[in-house]
Design a protein around this motif. Structure first.
Motif, short mmCIF file in Angstrom:
data_model
loop_
_atom_site.label_atom_id
_atom_site.label_comp_id
_atom_site.label_asym_id
_atom_site.label_seq_id
_atom_site.Cartn_x
_atom_site.Cartn_y
_atom_site.Cartn_z
N SER A 12 0.85 -1.19 0.00
CA SER A 12 0.00 0.00 0.00
C SER A 12 0.89 1.24 0.00
CB SER A 12 -0.88 -0.01 1.25
OG SER A 12 -1.49 1.24 1.43
N TRP A 13 0.62 2.18 -0.89
CA TRP A 13 1.43 3.39 -0.95
C TRP A 13 1.35 4.19 0.33
CZ3 TRP A 13 2.04 6.15 -6.26
CH2 TRP A 13 2.59 5.25 -7.17
N GLN A 14 0.26 4.05 1.07
CA GLN A 14 0.14 4.75 2.35
C GLN A 14 1.09 4.15 3.40
OE1 GLN A 14 -2.61 3.67 0.61
NE2 GLN A 14 -3.23 5.68 -0.11
N HIS A 15 1.62 2.96 3.11
CA HIS A 15 2.55 2.30 4.03
C HIS A 15 3.87 2.03 3.32
CE1 HIS A 15 -0.52 1.72 7.14
NE2 HIS A 15 -1.35 1.57 6.12
N SER A 16 4.33 2.99 2.54
CA SER A 16 5.56 2.79 1.77
C SER A 16 6.79 2.65 2.67
CB SER A 16 5.75 3.90 0.74
OG SER A 16 5.80 5.16 1.37
N ASP A 17 6.71 3.13 3.91
CA ASP A 17 7.82 2.93 4.83
C ASP A 17 8.03 1.44 5.12
OD1 ASP A 17 5.30 3.03 6.13
OD2 ASP A 17 6.22 3.50 8.06
N THR A 18 6.95 0.67 5.14
CA THR A 18 7.05 -0.77 5.35
C THR A 18 7.70 -1.44 4.14
OG1 THR A 18 5.06 -0.66 6.71
CG2 THR A 18 5.78 -2.85 6.04
N LYS A 41 6.20 5.08 -4.91
CA LYS A 41 5.92 6.52 -4.97
C LYS A 41 7.04 7.26 -5.70
CE LYS A 41 3.04 7.33 -0.94
NZ LYS A 41 2.92 8.05 0.34
N ASP A 42 8.28 6.78 -5.52
CA ASP A 42 9.43 7.41 -6.17
C ASP A 42 9.51 7.08 -7.66
OD1 ASP A 42 10.09 8.40 -3.69
OD2 ASP A 42 11.53 6.81 -3.26
N LYS A 43 8.99 5.90 -8.03
CA LYS A 43 9.02 5.47 -9.43
C LYS A 43 7.64 4.93 -9.82
CE LYS A 43 13.90 4.37 -9.63
NZ LYS A 43 14.91 3.37 -9.95
N PRO A 44 6.67 5.83 -9.92
CA PRO A 44 5.31 5.39 -10.26
C PRO A 44 5.15 5.13 -11.75
CG PRO A 44 5.35 7.76 -10.06
CD PRO A 44 6.73 7.27 -9.68
N ILE A 45 4.06 4.48 -12.10
CA ILE A 45 3.67 4.36 -13.50
C ILE A 45 2.85 5.62 -13.77
CG2 ILE A 45 2.32 3.06 -15.18
CD1 ILE A 45 2.86 0.57 -13.36
N ASN A 46 3.43 6.52 -14.52
CA ASN A 46 2.79 7.83 -14.72
C ASN A 46 1.72 7.76 -15.80
OD1 ASN A 46 4.17 9.40 -12.80
ND2 ASN A 46 5.98 9.37 -14.10
N SER A 47 0.51 7.43 -15.36
CA SER A 47 -0.61 7.41 -16.28
C SER A 47 -1.91 7.51 -15.49
CB SER A 47 -0.61 6.11 -17.09
OG SER A 47 -1.73 6.07 -17.94
N GLU A 48 -2.88 8.18 -16.07
CA GLU A 48 -4.21 8.25 -15.47
C GLU A 48 -5.07 7.08 -15.95
OE1 GLU A 48 -5.31 10.51 -13.19
OE2 GLU A 48 -3.23 11.20 -13.13
N SER A 49 -4.56 6.33 -16.93
CA SER A 49 -5.31 5.22 -17.52
C SER A 49 -5.15 3.95 -16.67
CB SER A 49 -4.81 4.94 -18.95
OG SER A 49 -5.32 3.72 -19.42
N GLU A 50 -6.24 3.53 -16.06
CA GLU A 50 -6.20 2.32 -15.24
C GLU A 50 -5.80 1.11 -16.08
OE1 GLU A 50 -9.33 -0.44 -12.77
OE2 GLU A 50 -9.51 1.74 -12.55
#
Length: 134
Positions: A12-18, A41-50
């Motif tokens: 989960s991105w909200q728990h990226s510290d884990t 979060k540092d290397k996301p897939i940059n797209s709005e397309s699910e």
């Protein structure tokens, strides 16, 4: 030469510290080599397309020898973690649940899909990777 494992960590991105703590734990283990396939979060897939994001994630999961799924109860509230684990099953990529440090309860989304669930312990995690990775 030792095998290099390609690992996808479902998190989960909200728990990226884990996520970072798990990577640090694995990377600190001597005589073990791993690369990581997940998006962060540092290397996301940059797209709005699910659809595009799912295609890229499926490629990353398919390129992996194993999926480690962070099994905190928060995983039960993430449609992305559930999708990633179902995709791993579709692609015959083994799943190992990793219970975050200090957690007593674990997500049934993870435990119902994993081969084994291991506690936050370097040797348990490394042993499971070696035993179950493709």
């Amino acid at each position: 030469m030792a095998k290099e494992y390609k690992i996808f960590i479902s998190h989960s991105w909200q728990h990226s510290d884990t996520l970072e703590a798990l990577r640090d734990l694995i990377n600190a283990r001597s005589h073990f080599s791993a690369t990581y396939e997940e998006s962060t979060k540092d290397k996301p897939i940059n797209s709005e397309s699910e659809s595009y994001v799912k295609t890229r994630l499926a490629q990353k999961i398919g390129n992996s020898n194993i999926v480690l799924a962070l099994a905190g109860v928060y995983a039960s509230h993430s449609s992305w973690i559930e999708w990633e684990l179902n995709k791993a099953i579709d692609l015959s990529i083994p799943i190992v649940g990793v219970v975050p440090r200090g957690q007593e309860r674990i997500s049934t989304i993870v435990s119902s899909r994993s081969i084994i669930d291991v506690r936050w312990n370097t040797e348990s995690i490394i042993s499971a990777i070696r035993a179950y990775a493709n």
